[in-house]
Enzyme design. Structure first.
Site, PDB file in Angstrom:
ATOM      1  N   CYS B  37       4.403  30.538  15.966  1.00  0.00           N
ATOM      2  CA  CYS B  37       4.282  28.862  16.327  1.00  0.00           C
ATOM      3  C   CYS B  37       3.105  28.589  17.017  1.00  0.00           C
ATOM      4  CB  CYS B  37       5.411  27.655  16.831  1.00  0.00           C
ATOM      5  SG  CYS B  37       5.700  28.666  17.797  1.00  0.00           S
ATOM      6  N   CYS B 106      12.169  27.873  20.213  1.00  0.00           N
ATOM      7  CA  CYS B 106      11.888  27.243  21.188  1.00  0.00           C
ATOM      8  C   CYS B 106      12.286  27.126  22.366  1.00  0.00           C
ATOM      9  CB  CYS B 106      11.883  26.207  21.031  1.00  0.00           C
ATOM     10  SG  CYS B 106      10.615  25.735  19.766  1.00  0.00           S
TER      11      CYS B 106
END
Lengths: 173, 134
Positions: B37, B106
Protein backbone atom coordinates in the site's frame (compact mmCIF):
# COMPACT_ATOMS: atom_id res chain seq x y z
CA UNK A 1 2.17 -24.14 -8.19
CA UNK A 2 2.49 -20.76 -9.85
CA UNK A 3 0.96 -20.50 -13.32
CA UNK A 4 3.87 -19.95 -15.70
CA UNK A 5 2.81 -17.12 -18.00
CA UNK A 6 6.00 -17.28 -20.02
CA UNK A 7 5.14 -20.86 -21.00
CA UNK A 8 1.56 -19.84 -21.70
CA UNK A 9 2.76 -17.25 -24.20
CA UNK A 10 5.61 -19.41 -25.50
CA UNK A 11 8.20 -16.82 -24.48
CA UNK A 12 11.60 -17.31 -22.84
CA UNK A 13 11.33 -16.98 -19.03
CA UNK A 14 13.45 -13.87 -18.66
CA UNK A 15 12.99 -10.21 -17.80
CA UNK A 16 13.90 -8.81 -21.20
CA UNK A 17 11.07 -9.78 -23.48
CA UNK A 18 9.97 -8.20 -26.73
CA UNK A 19 6.65 -6.42 -26.06
CA UNK A 20 5.63 -6.79 -29.72
CA UNK A 21 6.20 -10.53 -29.55
CA UNK A 22 4.11 -10.69 -26.38
CA UNK A 23 1.27 -8.74 -27.99
CA UNK A 24 1.42 -10.88 -31.15
CA UNK A 25 1.32 -14.15 -29.18
CA UNK A 26 -1.56 -12.85 -27.09
CA UNK A 27 -3.54 -11.93 -30.20
CA UNK A 28 -2.85 -15.28 -31.81
CA UNK A 29 -3.86 -17.28 -28.72
CA UNK A 30 -6.96 -15.19 -28.18
CA UNK A 31 -8.02 -15.98 -31.73
CA UNK A 32 -7.98 -19.65 -30.74
CA UNK A 33 -9.46 -19.34 -27.28
CA UNK A 34 -11.86 -16.42 -27.34
CA UNK A 35 -15.10 -18.01 -26.08
CA UNK A 36 -17.30 -16.02 -28.48
CA UNK A 37 -15.55 -17.09 -31.65
CA UNK A 38 -15.91 -20.74 -32.43
CA UNK A 39 -17.65 -22.09 -29.38
CA UNK A 40 -21.24 -21.49 -30.43
CA UNK A 41 -21.50 -25.19 -31.30
CA UNK A 42 -19.16 -26.45 -28.58
CA UNK A 43 -20.04 -28.50 -25.51
CA UNK A 44 -20.34 -26.69 -22.20
CA UNK A 45 -17.10 -28.35 -21.11
CA UNK A 46 -15.24 -26.92 -24.10
CA UNK A 47 -16.79 -23.52 -23.53
CA UNK A 48 -15.73 -23.55 -19.88
CA UNK A 49 -12.20 -24.35 -20.92
CA UNK A 50 -12.18 -21.49 -23.43
CA UNK A 51 -13.46 -19.04 -20.82
CA UNK A 52 -10.76 -20.15 -18.37
CA UNK A 53 -8.02 -19.96 -21.01
CA UNK A 54 -8.94 -16.50 -22.21
CA UNK A 55 -9.09 -15.27 -18.61
CA UNK A 56 -5.59 -16.71 -18.07
CA UNK A 57 -4.35 -15.07 -21.24
CA UNK A 58 -5.63 -11.66 -20.18
CA UNK A 59 -4.20 -12.02 -16.66
CA UNK A 60 -0.91 -13.15 -18.14
CA UNK A 61 -0.74 -10.23 -20.53
CA UNK A 62 -1.24 -7.78 -17.65
CA UNK A 63 1.54 -9.43 -15.65
CA UNK A 64 4.07 -9.77 -18.45
CA UNK A 65 3.75 -6.33 -19.96
CA UNK A 66 4.31 -4.53 -16.63
CA UNK A 67 8.01 -4.60 -15.65
CA UNK A 68 7.44 -4.83 -11.89
CA UNK A 69 4.72 -7.47 -12.20
CA UNK A 70 6.88 -9.41 -14.68
CA UNK A 71 9.84 -9.35 -12.29
CA UNK A 72 7.59 -10.44 -9.39
CA UNK A 73 6.33 -13.32 -11.53
CA UNK A 74 9.84 -14.38 -12.52
CA UNK A 75 10.90 -14.37 -8.87
CA UNK A 76 7.84 -16.42 -7.88
CA UNK A 77 8.70 -18.98 -10.57
CA UNK A 78 12.16 -19.24 -9.05
CA UNK A 79 10.74 -19.70 -5.57
CA UNK A 80 11.33 -16.16 -4.28
CA UNK A 81 8.28 -14.47 -2.78
CA UNK A 82 8.25 -10.67 -2.60
CA UNK A 83 5.90 -10.66 0.45
CA UNK A 84 4.60 -7.17 -0.22
CA UNK A 85 1.61 -7.72 2.05
CA UNK A 86 3.41 -9.14 5.04
CA UNK A 87 7.10 -8.22 5.18
CA UNK A 88 7.49 -4.66 6.50
CA UNK A 89 11.27 -4.66 7.01
CA UNK A 90 12.86 -2.38 4.45
CA UNK A 91 16.14 -0.57 4.05
CA UNK A 92 16.38 2.37 6.50
CA UNK A 93 17.83 4.77 3.95
CA UNK A 94 15.04 3.93 1.51
CA UNK A 95 12.34 4.47 4.15
CA UNK A 96 13.94 7.76 5.20
CA UNK A 97 13.79 8.91 1.58
CA UNK A 98 10.10 7.92 1.47
CA UNK A 99 9.41 9.98 4.60
CA UNK A 100 11.21 13.01 3.18
CA UNK A 101 9.39 12.75 -0.15
CA UNK A 102 6.00 12.55 1.55
CA UNK A 103 6.89 15.53 3.73
CA UNK A 104 7.79 17.46 0.61
CA UNK A 105 4.46 16.59 -0.99
CA UNK A 106 2.72 17.84 2.14
CA UNK A 107 4.73 21.05 2.19
CA UNK A 108 4.15 21.63 -1.52
CA UNK A 109 0.49 22.14 -0.55
CA UNK A 110 -0.68 21.66 -4.10
CA UNK A 111 1.82 24.00 -5.80
CA UNK A 112 2.12 22.38 -9.21
CA UNK A 113 5.77 23.29 -9.80
CA UNK A 114 6.97 21.65 -6.63
CA UNK A 115 4.81 18.56 -7.06
CA UNK A 116 6.08 18.18 -10.64
CA UNK A 117 9.71 18.52 -9.53
CA UNK A 118 9.13 15.83 -6.91
CA UNK A 119 7.40 13.56 -9.43
CA UNK A 120 10.39 13.95 -11.78
CA UNK A 121 12.75 12.95 -9.00
CA UNK A 122 10.69 9.87 -8.08
CA UNK A 123 10.40 8.90 -11.75
CA UNK A 124 14.18 9.14 -12.16
CA UNK A 125 14.64 6.95 -9.10
CA UNK A 126 12.21 4.41 -10.55
CA UNK A 127 14.14 4.30 -13.82
CA UNK A 128 17.39 3.65 -11.98
CA UNK A 129 15.84 0.86 -9.96
CA UNK A 130 14.26 -0.70 -13.05
CA UNK A 131 17.65 -0.75 -14.76
CA UNK A 132 19.21 -2.40 -11.70
CA UNK A 133 16.32 -4.87 -11.61
CA UNK A 134 16.86 -5.83 -15.25
CA UNK A 135 20.59 -6.31 -14.61
CA UNK A 136 20.03 -8.40 -11.46
CA UNK A 137 17.47 -10.66 -13.14
CA UNK A 138 19.76 -10.95 -16.17
CA UNK A 139 22.55 -12.34 -13.94
CA UNK A 140 20.05 -14.51 -12.07
CA UNK A 141 22.30 -15.94 -9.32
CA UNK A 142 20.85 -16.47 -5.83
CA UNK A 143 22.25 -13.17 -4.52
CA UNK A 144 20.94 -11.36 -7.60
CA UNK A 145 17.45 -12.74 -7.00
CA UNK A 146 17.55 -11.36 -3.46
CA UNK A 147 18.60 -7.98 -4.85
CA UNK A 148 15.74 -8.21 -7.36
CA UNK A 149 13.33 -9.00 -4.53
CA UNK A 150 14.35 -5.83 -2.68
CA UNK A 151 14.03 -3.80 -5.89
CA UNK A 152 10.54 -5.13 -6.70
CA UNK A 153 9.40 -4.21 -3.19
CA UNK A 154 10.88 -0.71 -3.49
CA UNK A 155 9.45 -0.21 -6.97
CA UNK A 156 6.02 -1.23 -5.73
CA UNK A 157 6.42 1.46 -3.08
CA UNK A 158 7.42 4.07 -5.66
CA UNK A 159 4.51 3.18 -7.93
CA UNK A 160 2.09 3.80 -5.10
CA UNK A 161 3.66 7.17 -4.39
CA UNK A 162 3.74 8.15 -8.07
CA UNK A 163 -0.01 7.50 -8.22
CA UNK A 164 -0.45 9.76 -5.22
CA UNK A 165 1.64 12.46 -6.91
CA UNK A 166 -0.39 12.03 -10.05
CA UNK A 167 -3.69 12.60 -8.29
CA UNK A 168 -2.17 15.56 -6.41
CA UNK A 169 -1.33 17.07 -9.81
CA UNK A 170 -4.78 16.34 -11.20
CA UNK A 171 -6.32 18.21 -8.28
CA UNK A 172 -4.13 21.22 -9.03
CA UNK A 173 -4.96 21.43 -12.71
CA UNK B 1 -14.45 2.80 2.73
CA UNK B 2 -16.37 3.57 5.91
CA UNK B 3 -14.10 3.82 8.92
CA UNK B 4 -15.16 2.80 12.41
CA UNK B 5 -15.62 5.48 15.07
CA UNK B 6 -12.37 4.61 16.88
CA UNK B 7 -10.37 4.78 13.66
CA UNK B 8 -11.95 8.12 12.81
CA UNK B 9 -11.22 9.48 16.28
CA UNK B 10 -7.50 8.60 16.01
CA UNK B 11 -7.38 9.75 12.40
CA UNK B 12 -8.92 13.13 13.17
CA UNK B 13 -7.13 13.63 16.49
CA UNK B 14 -3.94 11.60 16.21
CA UNK B 15 -2.10 11.25 19.55
CA UNK B 16 1.62 11.81 19.95
CA UNK B 17 2.50 12.86 16.42
CA UNK B 18 6.07 14.02 16.04
CA UNK B 19 9.61 12.91 16.55
CA UNK B 20 12.46 12.59 19.06
CA UNK B 21 16.16 13.03 18.45
CA UNK B 22 17.25 9.77 16.84
CA UNK B 23 20.80 10.14 18.19
CA UNK B 24 19.66 10.31 21.84
CA UNK B 25 20.59 6.98 23.51
CA UNK B 26 17.29 6.93 25.43
CA UNK B 27 15.37 6.89 22.14
CA UNK B 28 14.51 3.82 20.10
CA UNK B 29 13.41 4.35 16.50
CA UNK B 30 11.48 1.91 14.37
CA UNK B 31 10.87 2.53 10.68
CA UNK B 32 8.82 0.14 8.61
CA UNK B 33 7.07 0.20 5.27
CA UNK B 34 4.35 -1.76 3.51
CA UNK B 35 5.11 -2.10 -0.20
CA UNK B 36 1.59 -3.29 -1.04
CA UNK B 37 0.00 0.00 0.00
CA UNK B 38 3.04 2.31 0.05
CA UNK B 39 2.58 3.17 3.72
CA UNK B 40 5.56 4.28 5.75
CA UNK B 41 5.61 4.46 9.54
CA UNK B 42 8.15 5.81 12.03
CA UNK B 43 7.63 5.02 15.70
CA UNK B 44 9.91 6.31 18.44
CA UNK B 45 10.02 5.50 22.14
CA UNK B 46 11.74 7.26 25.04
CA UNK B 47 12.89 4.70 27.59
CA UNK B 48 13.98 5.39 31.18
CA UNK B 49 16.71 3.60 33.18
CA UNK B 50 14.21 1.05 34.46
CA UNK B 51 13.38 -0.02 30.93
CA UNK B 52 9.97 1.63 31.01
CA UNK B 53 8.64 3.54 28.02
CA UNK B 54 7.90 7.08 29.16
CA UNK B 55 6.74 8.55 25.88
CA UNK B 56 6.16 7.55 22.28
CA UNK B 57 5.85 9.54 19.08
CA UNK B 58 4.93 8.57 15.56
CA UNK B 59 4.75 9.82 12.03
CA UNK B 60 2.80 7.76 9.53
CA UNK B 61 2.11 8.35 5.87
CA UNK B 62 -0.71 6.06 4.89
CA UNK B 63 -4.41 5.41 5.12
CA UNK B 64 -6.64 6.19 8.10
CA UNK B 65 -6.24 2.70 9.52
CA UNK B 66 -2.44 2.90 9.45
CA UNK B 67 -2.51 6.30 11.17
CA UNK B 68 -5.02 5.08 13.76
CA UNK B 69 -3.01 1.89 14.43
CA UNK B 70 0.16 3.83 15.16
CA UNK B 71 -1.64 6.53 17.14
CA UNK B 72 -3.30 3.91 19.35
CA UNK B 73 0.00 2.11 19.80
CA UNK B 74 1.73 5.25 21.15
CA UNK B 75 -0.97 5.44 23.84
CA UNK B 76 -0.72 1.76 24.68
CA UNK B 77 3.06 1.54 25.07
CA UNK B 78 3.30 4.50 27.44
CA UNK B 79 4.14 3.21 30.94
CA UNK B 80 4.88 -0.31 29.69
CA UNK B 81 8.21 -2.07 30.03
CA UNK B 82 10.01 -3.01 26.83
CA UNK B 83 9.03 -6.64 27.43
CA UNK B 84 5.35 -5.76 27.81
CA UNK B 85 5.37 -3.47 24.78
CA UNK B 86 7.05 -6.18 22.72
CA UNK B 87 4.15 -8.49 23.45
CA UNK B 88 1.50 -6.27 21.87
CA UNK B 89 -0.03 -8.16 18.99
CA UNK B 90 -1.44 -6.74 15.80
CA UNK B 91 -4.66 -8.62 16.52
CA UNK B 92 -5.09 -6.55 19.74
CA UNK B 93 -4.84 -3.35 17.70
CA UNK B 94 -7.13 -4.64 14.94
CA UNK B 95 -9.70 -5.70 17.51
CA UNK B 96 -9.63 -2.42 19.44
CA UNK B 97 -10.05 -0.40 16.23
CA UNK B 98 -12.49 -2.89 14.66
CA UNK B 99 -10.41 -2.99 11.48
CA UNK B 100 -11.97 -4.80 8.51
CA UNK B 101 -9.99 -7.75 7.09
CA UNK B 102 -8.50 -5.70 4.22
CA UNK B 103 -6.97 -3.33 6.77
CA UNK B 104 -5.41 -5.91 9.07
CA UNK B 105 -2.02 -5.29 7.45
CA UNK B 106 -2.08 -1.75 8.90
CA UNK B 107 -2.04 -3.23 12.40
CA UNK B 108 0.78 -5.58 11.35
CA UNK B 109 2.76 -2.51 10.32
CA UNK B 110 2.24 -0.99 13.79
CA UNK B 111 3.29 -4.19 15.57
CA UNK B 112 6.42 -4.42 13.42
CA UNK B 113 7.18 -0.74 14.12
CA UNK B 114 7.17 -1.12 17.91
CA UNK B 115 9.27 -4.29 17.64
CA UNK B 116 11.76 -2.42 15.44
CA UNK B 117 11.86 0.52 17.89
CA UNK B 118 12.53 -1.81 20.83
CA UNK B 119 15.24 -3.64 18.87
CA UNK B 120 16.84 -0.31 17.95
CA UNK B 121 16.85 0.83 21.59
CA UNK B 122 18.38 -2.44 22.77
CA UNK B 123 21.01 -2.40 20.08
CA UNK B 124 21.99 1.18 20.93
CA UNK B 125 22.25 0.34 24.62
CA UNK B 126 24.12 -2.92 24.20
CA UNK B 127 21.19 -4.98 25.39
CA UNK B 128 20.79 -6.96 22.24
CA UNK B 129 19.26 -10.16 23.53
CA UNK B 130 19.61 -12.04 20.28
CA UNK B 131 15.99 -13.04 20.50
CA UNK B 132 14.35 -14.24 17.36
CA UNK B 133 12.57 -11.26 15.84
CA UNK B 134 9.75 -13.48 14.66
Amino acid sequence: MVRNYFELFDLPARFDIDPRELAAHHRELMRIWHPDRRYAQATSEERRRAVAMSADLNDGLKVLRDPVARARHLLALRGVSTDEETDTAMDGVFLMEQMVWRERLEEAAGRAEEVTALADEVTASRQLKEARLAAALGRGQAADLQEARVLVRELQFLERFLKELDSALTEVQ
Amino acid sequence: MAYGTKVLDHYENPRNVGSFDKADPAIGTGMVGAPACGDVMRLQIRVNDQGVIEEARFKTYGCGSAIASSSLLTEWVKGKTLEQAGQIKNTDIAEELALPPVKIHCSVLAEDAIKAAIADYRKKNGKDENVNAA
